[in-house]
Design a protein around this motif. Sequence first.
Motif, PDB file in Angstrom:
ATOM      1  N   GLY A  75     125.470  29.005   9.210  1.00  0.00           N
ATOM      2  CA  GLY A  75     126.001  29.812  10.298  1.00  0.00           C
ATOM      3  C   GLY A  75     125.251  29.558  11.588  1.00  0.00           C
ATOM      4  N   PHE A  76     125.891  29.885  12.708  1.00  0.00           N
ATOM      5  CA  PHE A  76     125.328  29.652  14.031  1.00  0.00           C
ATOM      6  C   PHE A  76     124.073  30.505  14.235  1.00  0.00           C
ATOM      7  CE2 PHE A  76     125.374  29.556  18.724  1.00  0.00           C
ATOM      8  CZ  PHE A  76     125.604  28.195  18.921  1.00  0.00           C
ATOM      9  N   PRO A  77     123.099  30.049  15.045  1.00  0.00           N
ATOM     10  CA  PRO A  77     121.904  30.857  15.300  1.00  0.00           C
ATOM     11  C   PRO A  77     122.260  32.275  15.756  1.00  0.00           C
ATOM     12  CG  PRO A  77     121.632  28.665  16.253  1.00  0.00           C
ATOM     13  CD  PRO A  77     123.058  28.753  15.767  1.00  0.00           C
ATOM     14  N   GLY A  78     121.575  33.241  15.184  1.00  0.00           N
ATOM     15  CA  GLY A  78     121.799  34.632  15.549  1.00  0.00           C
ATOM     16  C   GLY A  78     122.914  35.313  14.790  1.00  0.00           C
ATOM     17  N   SER A  79     123.522  34.617  13.832  1.00  0.00           N
ATOM     18  CA  SER A  79     124.652  35.214  13.101  1.00  0.00           C
ATOM     19  C   SER A  79     124.211  36.235  12.069  1.00  0.00           C
ATOM     20  CB  SER A  79     125.478  34.115  12.419  1.00  0.00           C
ATOM     21  OG  SER A  79     124.676  33.403  11.486  1.00  0.00           O
ATOM     22  N   GLY A  80     122.952  36.186  11.660  1.00  0.00           N
ATOM     23  CA  GLY A  80     122.450  37.134  10.668  1.00  0.00           C
ATOM     24  C   GLY A  80     122.148  36.516   9.317  1.00  0.00           C
ATOM     25  N   LYS A  81     121.967  35.190   9.276  1.00  0.00           N
ATOM     26  CA  LYS A  81     121.671  34.515   8.002  1.00  0.00           C
ATOM     27  C   LYS A  81     120.402  35.058   7.352  1.00  0.00           C
ATOM     28  CE  LYS A  81     121.347  30.278   9.474  1.00  0.00           C
ATOM     29  NZ  LYS A  81     121.527  30.460  10.928  1.00  0.00           N
ATOM     30  N   THR A  82     119.357  35.237   8.159  1.00  0.00           N
ATOM     31  CA  THR A  82     118.083  35.684   7.597  1.00  0.00           C
ATOM     32  C   THR A  82     118.188  37.106   7.069  1.00  0.00           C
ATOM     33  OG1 THR A  82     116.883  34.203   9.084  1.00  0.00           O
ATOM     34  CG2 THR A  82     115.627  35.977   8.067  1.00  0.00           C
ATOM     35  N   ALA A  83     118.933  37.958   7.766  1.00  0.00           N
ATOM     36  CA  ALA A  83     119.142  39.326   7.269  1.00  0.00           C
ATOM     37  C   ALA A  83     119.866  39.305   5.931  1.00  0.00           C
ATOM     38  CB  ALA A  83     119.933  40.144   8.291  1.00  0.00           C
ATOM     39  N   VAL A  84     120.880  38.450   5.817  1.00  0.00           N
ATOM     40  CA  VAL A  84     121.600  38.324   4.549  1.00  0.00           C
ATOM     41  C   VAL A  84     120.666  37.811   3.468  1.00  0.00           C
ATOM     42  CG1 VAL A  84     123.442  37.067   3.352  1.00  0.00           C
ATOM     43  CG2 VAL A  84     123.870  38.015   5.638  1.00  0.00           C
ATOM     44  N   LEU A  85     119.876  36.779   3.774  1.00  0.00           N
ATOM     45  CA  LEU A  85     118.949  36.208   2.802  1.00  0.00           C
ATOM     46  C   LEU A  85     117.974  37.278   2.291  1.00  0.00           C
ATOM     47  CD1 LEU A  85     117.105  32.835   2.953  1.00  0.00           C
ATOM     48  CD2 LEU A  85     115.785  34.911   2.617  1.00  0.00           C
ATOM     49  N   ASN A  86     117.376  38.036   3.189  1.00  0.00           N
ATOM     50  CA  ASN A  86     116.416  39.059   2.784  1.00  0.00           C
ATOM     51  C   ASN A  86     117.048  40.109   1.884  1.00  0.00           C
ATOM     52  OD1 ASN A  86     114.269  37.879   4.157  1.00  0.00           O
ATOM     53  ND2 ASN A  86     114.695  38.996   6.047  1.00  0.00           N
ATOM     54  N   ARG A  87     118.258  40.513   2.206  1.00  0.00           N
ATOM     55  CA  ARG A  87     118.932  41.517   1.372  1.00  0.00           C
ATOM     56  C   ARG A  87     119.292  40.952   0.006  1.00  0.00           C
ATOM     57  NH1 ARG A  87     119.860  46.269   3.401  1.00  0.00           N
ATOM     58  NH2 ARG A  87     119.721  46.615   5.648  1.00  0.00           N
ATOM     59  N   VAL A  88     119.688  39.688  -0.011  1.00  0.00           N
ATOM     60  CA  VAL A  88     120.059  39.050  -1.280  1.00  0.00           C
ATOM     61  C   VAL A  88     118.865  38.984  -2.225  1.00  0.00           C
ATOM     62  CG1 VAL A  88     120.613  36.790  -2.282  1.00  0.00           C
ATOM     63  CG2 VAL A  88     122.068  37.755  -0.492  1.00  0.00           C
ATOM     64  N   ILE A  89     117.708  38.526  -1.726  1.00  0.00           N
ATOM     65  CA  ILE A  89     116.573  38.385  -2.649  1.00  0.00           C
ATOM     66  C   ILE A  89     116.057  39.750  -3.108  1.00  0.00           C
ATOM     67  CG2 ILE A  89     115.919  36.096  -1.834  1.00  0.00           C
ATOM     68  CD1 ILE A  89     113.630  37.376  -0.265  1.00  0.00           C
ATOM     69  N   ARG A  90     116.164  40.777  -2.253  1.00  0.00           N
ATOM     70  CA  ARG A  90     115.780  42.125  -2.696  1.00  0.00           C
ATOM     71  C   ARG A  90     116.745  42.642  -3.749  1.00  0.00           C
ATOM     72  NH1 ARG A  90     114.560  43.274   2.978  1.00  0.00           N
ATOM     73  NH2 ARG A  90     116.542  44.371   3.112  1.00  0.00           N
ATOM     74  N   ALA A  91     118.036  42.374  -3.556  1.00  0.00           N
ATOM     75  CA  ALA A  91     119.038  42.828  -4.528  1.00  0.00           C
ATOM     76  C   ALA A  91     118.827  42.153  -5.879  1.00  0.00           C
ATOM     77  CB  ALA A  91     120.448  42.537  -4.009  1.00  0.00           C
ATOM     78  N   ILE A  92     118.570  40.851  -5.870  1.00  0.00           N
ATOM     79  CA  ILE A  92     118.348  40.133  -7.129  1.00  0.00           C
ATOM     80  C   ILE A  92     117.141  40.718  -7.859  1.00  0.00           C
ATOM     81  CG2 ILE A  92     117.712  37.899  -8.145  1.00  0.00           C
ATOM     82  CD1 ILE A  92     119.358  36.588  -5.839  1.00  0.00           C
ATOM     83  N   ALA A  93     116.071  41.017  -7.117  1.00  0.00           N
ATOM     84  CA  ALA A  93     114.881  41.615  -7.730  1.00  0.00           C
ATOM     85  C   ALA A  93     115.190  42.988  -8.310  1.00  0.00           C
ATOM     86  CB  ALA A  93     113.751  41.707  -6.704  1.00  0.00           C
ATOM     87  N   ARG A  94     115.958  43.792  -7.581  1.00  0.00           N
ATOM     88  CA  ARG A  94     116.309  45.133  -8.069  1.00  0.00           C
ATOM     89  C   ARG A  94     117.154  45.077  -9.330  1.00  0.00           C
ATOM     90  NH1 ARG A  94     117.524  47.776  -2.204  1.00  0.00           N
ATOM     91  NH2 ARG A  94     115.360  48.260  -1.733  1.00  0.00           N
ATOM     92  N   LEU A  95     117.932  44.017  -9.454  1.00  0.00           N
ATOM     93  CA  LEU A  95     118.792  43.858 -10.625  1.00  0.00           C
ATOM     94  C   LEU A  95     118.091  43.091 -11.740  1.00  0.00           C
ATOM     95  CD1 LEU A  95     122.081  43.092  -8.675  1.00  0.00           C
ATOM     96  CD2 LEU A  95     121.505  45.212  -9.879  1.00  0.00           C
TER      97      LEU A  95
END
Length: 199
Positions: free
Chosen positions: A8-28
């Motif tokens: 995705g283009f810079p500033g689209s929120g890729k890093t925010a998505v990445l951080n939420r994904v790895i936290r979700a995987i850990a929680r599960l």
Amino acid sequence: MKILLLGGFPGSGKTAVLNRVIRAIARLEGTSAVIEGEIGPMEADSAPGGEGRIAVEPLFRGCACCKLSGDPVQAVGRIADEVNPDWLVAEMTGLAMMDGVCAAFRRGGRPDIPVHPVCVVDAARFGVLSGVVGPVLEGQLRGAELVLVNKADVVRPTGEQLDLIARWADGARVRTVSAGKTEDTVLWQIILEGIGEAQ
């Protein structure tokens, strides 16, 4: 191991998505590895040079940080062999073309490791960006399996914009999200359903 490629283009929120994904995987109770440093452009007809190397550092609850050097496709194979997480989450550079990176994985990757390309689009800036850097956005969307139209809490994308995204993404599923406000496991479930990996 399965790979989630985030583009995705810079500033689209890729890093925010990445951080939420790895936290979700850990929680599960799953395991994940994150590639530190974004994957850069890899042309479909050129082979990345150098041996793929990794340095692995534990992060938290079943998540590891993998620092790559050399050939990223080879390095991903080594992550599978040496770390073998449930998911490897890789963030592409803001100007990388999804189809070129996916082609490199198809050409040099392993058939037993599925790659799920996901493109994050900034709903708040899409109208302006599509007029200024439309070919770049189109190139990033081409080859995606799922498109996350992010920041929908800031600006709701119009039907015309969603139609254009769907056309550029050429058959990818399109989901509207707010990565900054959506609960981690809810966002992860949206992604899993969008890439056909929901349990």
